[in-house]
Write a protein that holds these residues in place. Structure first.
Motif, PDB file in Angstrom:
ATOM      1  N   TYR A  89      32.607 -12.513  -3.041  1.00  0.00           N
ATOM      2  CA  TYR A  89      31.355 -13.068  -3.547  1.00  0.00           C
ATOM      3  C   TYR A  89      30.408 -13.358  -2.386  1.00  0.00           C
ATOM      4  N   ALA A  90      30.957 -13.941  -1.308  1.00  0.00           N
ATOM      5  CA  ALA A  90      30.122 -14.268  -0.150  1.00  0.00           C
ATOM      6  C   ALA A  90      29.544 -13.004   0.478  1.00  0.00           C
ATOM      7  N   ALA A  91      30.352 -11.926   0.515  1.00  0.00           N
ATOM      8  CA  ALA A  91      29.854 -10.670   1.077  1.00  0.00           C
ATOM      9  C   ALA A  91      28.734 -10.097   0.214  1.00  0.00           C
ATOM     10  N   ASP A  92      28.902 -10.154  -1.123  1.00  0.00           N
ATOM     11  CA  ASP A  92      27.841  -9.675  -2.017  1.00  0.00           C
ATOM     12  C   ASP A  92      26.594 -10.544  -1.883  1.00  0.00           C
ATOM     13  N   ALA A  93      26.816 -11.865  -1.755  1.00  0.00           N
ATOM     14  CA  ALA A  93      25.681 -12.773  -1.583  1.00  0.00           C
ATOM     15  C   ALA A  93      24.944 -12.484  -0.280  1.00  0.00           C
ATOM     16  N   PHE A  94      25.695 -12.124   0.752  1.00  0.00           N
ATOM     17  CA  PHE A  94      25.069 -11.755   2.029  1.00  0.00           C
ATOM     18  C   PHE A  94      24.135 -10.564   1.834  1.00  0.00           C
ATOM     19  N   HIS A  95      24.616  -9.532   1.136  1.00  0.00           N
ATOM     20  CA  HIS A  95      23.782  -8.353   0.905  1.00  0.00           C
ATOM     21  C   HIS A  95      22.539  -8.716   0.091  1.00  0.00           C
ATOM     22  N   LEU A  96      22.711  -9.561  -0.906  1.00  0.00           N
ATOM     23  CA  LEU A  96      21.582  -9.972  -1.743  1.00  0.00           C
ATOM     24  C   LEU A  96      20.544 -10.712  -0.907  1.00  0.00           C
ATOM     25  N   MET A  97      21.023 -11.663  -0.077  1.00  0.00           N
ATOM     26  CA  MET A  97      20.105 -12.451   0.739  1.00  0.00           C
ATOM     27  C   MET A  97      19.474 -11.594   1.835  1.00  0.00           C
ATOM     28  N   HIS A  98      20.294 -10.793   2.511  1.00  0.00           N
ATOM     29  CA  HIS A  98      19.799 -10.051   3.665  1.00  0.00           C
ATOM     30  C   HIS A  98      18.807  -8.967   3.271  1.00  0.00           C
ATOM     31  N   SER A  99      19.015  -8.335   2.122  1.00  0.00           N
ATOM     32  CA  SER A  99      18.069  -7.295   1.704  1.00  0.00           C
ATOM     33  C   SER A  99      16.688  -7.879   1.447  1.00  0.00           C
ATOM     34  N   GLY A 100      16.635  -9.118   0.960  1.00  0.00           N
ATOM     35  CA  GLY A 100      15.346  -9.767   0.747  1.00  0.00           C
ATOM     36  C   GLY A 100      14.711 -10.274   2.020  1.00  0.00           C
ATOM     37  N   LEU A 101      15.527 -10.466   3.055  1.00  0.00           N
ATOM     38  CA  LEU A 101      15.016 -10.954   4.335  1.00  0.00           C
ATOM     39  C   LEU A 101      14.581  -9.816   5.261  1.00  0.00           C
ATOM     40  N   ARG A 210       2.561 -13.309  -5.069  1.00  0.00           N
ATOM     41  CA  ARG A 210       3.738 -13.713  -5.814  1.00  0.00           C
ATOM     42  C   ARG A 210       4.651 -14.504  -4.872  1.00  0.00           C
ATOM     43  N   VAL A 211       5.194 -15.620  -5.359  1.00  0.00           N
ATOM     44  CA  VAL A 211       6.158 -16.402  -4.586  1.00  0.00           C
ATOM     45  C   VAL A 211       7.557 -15.895  -4.929  1.00  0.00           C
ATOM     46  N   SER A 212       8.203 -15.251  -3.970  1.00  0.00           N
ATOM     47  CA  SER A 212       9.569 -14.759  -4.156  1.00  0.00           C
ATOM     48  C   SER A 212      10.519 -15.678  -3.393  1.00  0.00           C
ATOM     49  N   TYR A 213      11.689 -15.917  -3.948  1.00  0.00           N
ATOM     50  CA  TYR A 213      12.621 -16.840  -3.295  1.00  0.00           C
ATOM     51  C   TYR A 213      14.056 -16.532  -3.687  1.00  0.00           C
ATOM     52  N   ALA A 214      14.960 -17.042  -2.878  1.00  0.00           N
ATOM     53  CA  ALA A 214      16.385 -17.093  -3.203  1.00  0.00           C
ATOM     54  C   ALA A 214      16.888 -18.427  -2.684  1.00  0.00           C
ATOM     55  N   LYS A 215      17.665 -19.131  -3.472  1.00  0.00           N
ATOM     56  CA  LYS A 215      18.139 -20.458  -3.057  1.00  0.00           C
ATOM     57  C   LYS A 215      19.618 -20.619  -3.371  1.00  0.00           C
ATOM     58  N   ALA A 229      16.719 -22.671   0.743  1.00  0.00           N
ATOM     59  CA  ALA A 229      15.972 -21.585   0.097  1.00  0.00           C
ATOM     60  C   ALA A 229      15.225 -20.744   1.116  1.00  0.00           C
ATOM     61  N   VAL A 230      15.181 -19.447   0.833  1.00  0.00           N
ATOM     62  CA  VAL A 230      14.300 -18.529   1.558  1.00  0.00           C
ATOM     63  C   VAL A 230      13.097 -18.289   0.661  1.00  0.00           C
ATOM     64  N   ILE A 231      11.920 -18.605   1.150  1.00  0.00           N
ATOM     65  CA  ILE A 231      10.683 -18.399   0.390  1.00  0.00           C
ATOM     66  C   ILE A 231       9.858 -17.332   1.092  1.00  0.00           C
ATOM     67  N   ARG A 232       9.494 -16.299   0.348  1.00  0.00           N
ATOM     68  CA  ARG A 232       8.712 -15.181   0.896  1.00  0.00           C
ATOM     69  C   ARG A 232       7.464 -14.989   0.043  1.00  0.00           C
ATOM     70  N   ILE A 233       6.339 -14.829   0.676  1.00  0.00           N
ATOM     71  CA  ILE A 233       5.085 -14.629  -0.043  1.00  0.00           C
ATOM     72  C   ILE A 233       4.764 -13.142  -0.083  1.00  0.00           C
ATOM     73  N   ASP A 234       4.815 -12.568  -1.284  1.00  0.00           N
ATOM     74  CA  ASP A 234       4.522 -11.152  -1.488  1.00  0.00           C
ATOM     75  C   ASP A 234       3.128 -10.970  -2.061  1.00  0.00           C
ATOM     76  N   GLY A 235       2.712  -9.702  -2.123  1.00  0.00           N
ATOM     77  CA  GLY A 235       1.517  -9.375  -2.883  1.00  0.00           C
ATOM     78  C   GLY A 235       1.818  -9.450  -4.375  1.00  0.00           C
ATOM     79  N   HIS A 236       0.834  -9.177  -5.198  1.00  0.00           N
ATOM     80  CA  HIS A 236       0.971  -9.326  -6.645  1.00  0.00           C
ATOM     81  C   HIS A 236       2.131  -8.521  -7.226  1.00  0.00           C
ATOM     82  N   LYS A 388      17.696 -16.605  -7.696  1.00  0.00           N
ATOM     83  CA  LYS A 388      16.597 -15.956  -6.996  1.00  0.00           C
ATOM     84  C   LYS A 388      15.515 -15.592  -7.999  1.00  0.00           C
ATOM     85  N   SER A 389      14.333 -15.358  -7.486  1.00  0.00           N
ATOM     86  CA  SER A 389      13.264 -14.851  -8.338  1.00  0.00           C
ATOM     87  C   SER A 389      13.483 -13.361  -8.569  1.00  0.00           C
ATOM     88  N   ARG A 390      12.847 -12.820  -9.582  1.00  0.00           N
ATOM     89  CA  ARG A 390      13.123 -11.444 -10.006  1.00  0.00           C
ATOM     90  C   ARG A 390      12.821 -10.423  -8.919  1.00  0.00           C
TER      91      ARG A 390
END
Length: 479
Positions: A89-101, A210-215, A229-236, A388-390
């Motif tokens: 689970y932690a390894a999958d969570a790493f991929h989920l978090m890292h791909s967004g970062l 758009r406010v994108s995040y994962a917490k 939480a990681v908060i990332r500001i994207d375009g629309h 996380k946000s969508r």
């Protein structure tokens, strides 16, 4: 004569089926509570270009067939229940978090996200009374706790109330039950503060960004969660859309802090008085930078992507912190609470308070009741540990689907079959059928039981799991 565990271990190893059993355990990486299935997998070669649905005229011959009894991992995220599955689970969570970062085109996130404003935010719970702790001065010297003593790092009193009679257990449990609502309100408020900073209406802001995040939620020693939480500001349109130029790291930092301070959710105490719920005063906001990748943070306190993803992922497998191993199953009665061992009196009182409040009608509305008895083992916390946000990144479902597809393609390739344009169906009997232009993969497995048959099997499985963990760590696996 009573046999010892060593005798039973030796006896289990000498049994004729030990080799087969060991292979099953190794296949699930030493899962502590494997799911037992019986059934079969059959791979059929079909000359038709469209062999589905099957009919009496469908011509096929078996390329491979496997049947019998297998183990499947339990899949829990909690390391206190199953370290092996928690590692996965932690390894999958790493991929989920890292791909967004850092971006990952294979997961639908462009590398250009590294140039966007990104913040690592920590939101904490407020104080509900003085607790034992290890305090340090500005010079780094340890100073006495509020109780007047110096505590060892392993002191079980750390995080517990100095004066249980004055500690607000009702407020703490009710805050915990509303932590998810507080986060939801924080995201809404953050958007409003960004709109105000840009001199825009909320509708106009939505059209621009758009406010994108994962917490992830982490339990503190006092039994209350705080959110990383990681908060990332994207375009629309999300990660592929550039952020408006007027949005800077400094602007996002200020908006996060002001939004956290402005959030307010109201609840009610059992006596009927209003209970205002807010975030704690300790709000930490740090800029995430794409460089300094070999460090978690640099001298300026700015954090890097790879270390941060692993740091956040590990918290997703933690328990409540109320016991050495955590309370990872729901409590069904008062008797179950009375029989709990190995927990501090502070955490017992939080559990008891959640149970008592859960028995009151005012907290049990059928639509939006807090259902505190259902979550008493979690000290009242009702939310998901990782959300996380969508548009932040991929999903756990997609990650696991990709893993399964890789294994299936690997198996078919060994049989000389190209896995192109495959489609999965659910058969009338519950079997899963995967169709390619030239083959059918039919999986038909049925549930039998969960866990191991004896203490000696559990001990042997734990040893196998430990050996496999020494070969490849979850951090290495995640990368």
């Amino acid at each position: 004569m009573t046999s010892t565990l060593d005798d039973r271990l030796a006896g289990r190893i000498r049994r004729a089926d030990f080799g087969t059993w060991r292979d099953k355990v190794t296949a699930v990486r030493g899962c502590a509570r494997p799911i037992h299935l019986t059934g079969s997998t059959t791979i059929l070669a079909t000359p038709q270009s469209n062999p589905f649905p099957l009919s009496p005229t469908t011509k096929a011959h078996a390329l491979a067939h496997r049947s019998g009894h297998i183990f499947v991992p339990c899949g829990t995220r909690r390391a206190s229940v199953c370290p092996a599955c928690a590692d996965r689970y932690a390894a999958d969570a790493f991929h989920l978090m890292h791909s967004g970062l850092a971006g990952d085109e294979g997961k639908g996130v462009p590398v250009s996200v590294t140039a966007k404003p990104r913040q690592f935010v920590t939101l904490t719970a407020p104080s509900f009374g003085t607790v034992h702790g290890r305090r340090t001065s500005r010079r780094g010297r340890q100073i006495p706790c509020r109780c007047g003593e110096f505590h060892h790092p392993d002191d079980t009193r750390l995080g517990t109330a100095v004066d249980p009679d004055t500690y607000d257990y009702e407020g703490a449990v009710l805050w915990q039950a509303h932590a998810g609502a507080l986060w939801h309100r924080f995201v809404i408020t953050l958007r409003r503060h960004l709109a105000r900073a840009g001199n825009l209406s909320e509708a106009a802001l939505t059209a621009q960004l758009r406010v994108s995040y994962a917490k992830v939620a982490e339990y503190q020693r006092r039994g209350l969660v705080h959110f990383h939480a990681v908060i990332r500001i994207d375009g629309h349109d999300g990660a592929h859309d550039p952020t408006p130029k007027w949005v800077t790291h400094e602007l996002v930092d200020g908006c996060v802090r002001s939004a956290a301070a402005a959030v307010l959710v109201e609840s009610w105490r059992p006596c009927g008085t209003v209970l205002p719920l807010t975030w704690g005063s300790q709000v930490d906001v740090r800029e995430i930078r794409p460089d300094q990748a070999g460090q978690f943070e640099d001298q300026a306190g700015q954090v890097s992507e790879t270390k941060l993803a692993g740091y956040i992922a590990k918290y997703a497998t933690k328990s409540t912190g109320s016991t050495v191993d955590g309370i990872d199953r729901r409590l069904l009665s008062q008797g179950a609470i009375d029989m709990l061992t190995g927990i501090t009196e502070h955490h017992r009182r939080m559990i008891q308070t959640a149970w008592d409040l859960g028995g009151l009608e005012m907290y049990n509305d059928p639509k939006d009741g807090l259902k505190l008895r259902r979550w008493a083992h979690m000290l009242g916390f009702r939310g998901h540990f990782l959300t996380k946000s969508r548009r932040y990144s991929t999903t756990f479902r997609e990650i696991r689907h990709t893993q399964a597809a890789f294994r299936r393609t690997e198996t078919l390739a060994a049989l000389g079959i190209e896995d192109d344009e495959g489609v999965e169906y659910l058969g009338l009997d519950g079997s899963k059928i995967y169709v390619t232009p030239t083959a059918l993969v039919v999986n038909s497995w049925n549930f039998v039981s969960v866990g191991y048959d004896s203490d000696e099997e559990r001990e042997l499985a734990a040893a196998i799991a430990e050996g496999l963990r020494n070969i490849i760590s979850p951090t290495q696996e995640g990368r």
